[in-house]
Design a protein around this motif. Structure first.
Motif, PDB file in Angstrom:
ATOM      1  N   ARG A 117     -14.238  20.479   0.414  1.00 28.61           N
ATOM      2  CA  ARG A 117     -15.429  21.551  -0.196  1.00 28.61           C
ATOM      3  C   ARG A 117     -14.971  22.808  -0.486  1.00 28.61           C
ATOM      4  O   ARG A 117     -13.950  23.319   0.028  1.00 28.61           O
ATOM      5  N   PRO A 118     -15.547  23.337  -1.765  1.00 30.74           N
ATOM      6  CA  PRO A 118     -15.086  24.747  -2.223  1.00 30.74           C
ATOM      7  C   PRO A 118     -15.354  25.617  -1.144  1.00 30.74           C
ATOM      8  O   PRO A 118     -16.212  25.508  -0.286  1.00 30.74           O
ATOM      9  N   ARG A 301     -12.144  26.742  -5.642  1.00 30.90           N
ATOM     10  CA  ARG A 301     -11.189  25.741  -5.091  1.00 30.90           C
ATOM     11  C   ARG A 301     -11.713  25.492  -3.699  1.00 30.90           C
ATOM     12  O   ARG A 301     -12.183  26.256  -2.870  1.00 30.90           O
ATOM     13  N   SER A 302     -11.298  24.384  -3.360  1.00 31.68           N
ATOM     14  CA  SER A 302     -11.254  23.803  -1.919  1.00 31.68           C
ATOM     15  C   SER A 302     -10.129  23.981  -1.163  1.00 31.68           C
ATOM     16  O   SER A 302      -8.930  24.210  -2.007  1.00 31.68           O
ATOM     17  N   ASN A 380     -12.606  24.999   7.556  1.00 30.72           N
ATOM     18  CA  ASN A 380     -13.324  23.984   6.482  1.00 30.72           C
ATOM     19  C   ASN A 380     -12.895  22.479   7.091  1.00 30.72           C
ATOM     20  O   ASN A 380     -13.131  21.470   6.285  1.00 30.72           O
ATOM     21  N   PRO A 387     -18.398  16.382  -0.059  1.00 28.56           N
ATOM     22  CA  PRO A 387     -17.936  17.480  -0.881  1.00 28.56           C
ATOM     23  C   PRO A 387     -18.787  17.413  -2.197  1.00 28.56           C
ATOM     24  O   PRO A 387     -19.147  16.298  -2.748  1.00 28.56           O
TER      25      PRO A 387
END
Length: 396
Positions: A117-118, A301-302, A380, A387
């Motif tokens: 996930r971002p 970004r993730s 996270n 995601p």
């Protein structure tokens, strides 16, 4: 024989004693061992991505250590025709130590949904508020910037004006004619700057743009709005102490007005702040919405993709993307991440027969990046929903 028994008993008493300081020292050693292992795992995964290998995630599930005292008795007697008349008895005793370090692979659905996930814009705001370098955070977390030509021209004009009387630091780099970049091709009035180390034609202009945003004082700000839910007495609603306490723990305010219940909540809306350009509104969403009103869209970004970005960054030699550490006037430019050999390395690991290490010296912020990765992976590593792509829309 009496002397032998006395010596063995003394050894038993001395060997079985451990002070509080001994236990504290062992606990600190465990902490240091976990720190070293965690740092090496991060470095190993970056090295894997550098060589286009899959990453493997593990976590420590605990360290246990047990102590026990064991005792034994031995007796020597003469035996055989030539044996003498010497008799000896001995007692052996002492502590036994057992340490167990447990690790487990992180490969379940919840974990991958979390690390893919971002990152949240609010998390970036937290780091910026606590003094983390804005240029470094943008280099790590922003994958690309899509900016309208009009807004880009405004950013360039304002940053040039701010740097007019400053010769060093970021302004010196912005004004350097040798660093003028070819802008990306316009697509329906928008320029797309991609943070991809594999393509210098996109990578270098991206970092020139983010440097201008840093000079303009980029920060994550926000406004709080209050919303209320009024439950009239005619609804027959009642709330016990546990219910009210739970609402308060979630950030709500509960009060009685006459016979009505009123539940108030505060919603924080993130916003991007540029000192020279004022406040602009920020939204995180998957849908681009109406492009006519969007000045800039940032794709985040993730944690997982940050690892692959660092691997590409190291593989391509960092291109021309060292980041500003410090203020715009006198700050230093340092490499995001460096990997060398294991001579005088802060952290080292072995991969496919070679030793890789983070250099102890040099102009780089590799250890700060490792600390950042520890935290974002910890934040996270669990998610309950799949995601999705995250965008930050900056609206004038």
């Amino acid at each position: 024989m009496r002397n032998s028994w006395t010596a063995a008993l003394a050894a038993t008493l001395l060997g079985g004693c451990m002070s509080g300081g001994d236990y504290a020292e062992r606990a600190v050693e465990h902490n240091r061992a976990i720190e070293q292992a965690a740092d090496e795992i991060v470095l190993l995964n970056i090295v894997r991505t550098q060589h286009d290998r899959p990453v493997v995630y593990t976590q420590f599930s605990g360290v246990t250590e047990s102590f026990s005292n064991s005792a034994g008795v031995s007796l020597s007697l003469p035996f055989g025709a030539d044996a003498g008349s010497y008799y000896n008895a001995g007692l052996s005793a002492g502590p036994s130590q057992y340490a167990t370090l447990s690790t487990a692979p992180l490969d379940d659905v919840d974990y991958y949904q979390g690390v893919m996930r971002p990152v949240k814009i609010g998390l970036l705001g937290y780091y910026l508020d606590n003094g983390w370098p804005a240029d470094l955070l943008m280099a790590l977390t922003v994958e690309k910037l899509s900016i309208s030509e009009d807004f880009y021209a405004r950013v360039v004009a304002e940053s040039d004006a701010l740097c007019a009387g400053i010769s060093g630091g970021a302004c010196g780099r912005i004004k350097d004619p040798a660093r003028r970049r070819t802008l990306p091709a316009s697509d329906h009035g928008y320029l797309v700057f991609v943070n991809d180390p594999r393509n210098p034609d996109l990578f270098d202009p991206f970092h020139d743009l983010t440097l201008r945003l840093v000079v303009l004082g980029v920060a994550i700000d926000g406004a709080s709005t209050r919303s209320e839910l009024r439950i009239p007495a005619s609804a027959g609603f009642t709330a016990d102490g546990d219910t009210i306490e739970k609402l308060i723990s979630l950030g709500a305010e509960v009060r009685r007005e006459g016979g009505d219940y009123v539940v108030s909540t505060w919603n924080w809306t993130p916003a991007l702040k540029l000192t020279r350009l004022g406040h602009v509104r920020v939204r995180i969403e998957g849908d681009a919405g109406d492009p006519a009103e969007v000045d800039m869209t940032a794709s985040l970004r993730s944690p997982d993709s940050i690892l692959f970005y660092l691997g590409a960054y190291v593989r391509e030699g960092g291109a021309d993307a060292d980041v500003l550490i410090g203020d715009a006037a006198s700050g230093r430019f340092m490499s995001v991440f460096e990997i060398g050999g294991c001579t005088d390395a802060l952290v080292e690991t072995e991969f496919e027969g070679e030793c890789y290490g983070i250099p102890r010296g040099g102009d780089h912020v590799s250890i700060k990046v490792v600390a950042f990765l520890h935290q974002v992976f910890g934040l996270n590593k669990r998610a309950v929903e799949p995601p999705s792509s995250g965008t930050v829309r900056v609206i004038d």
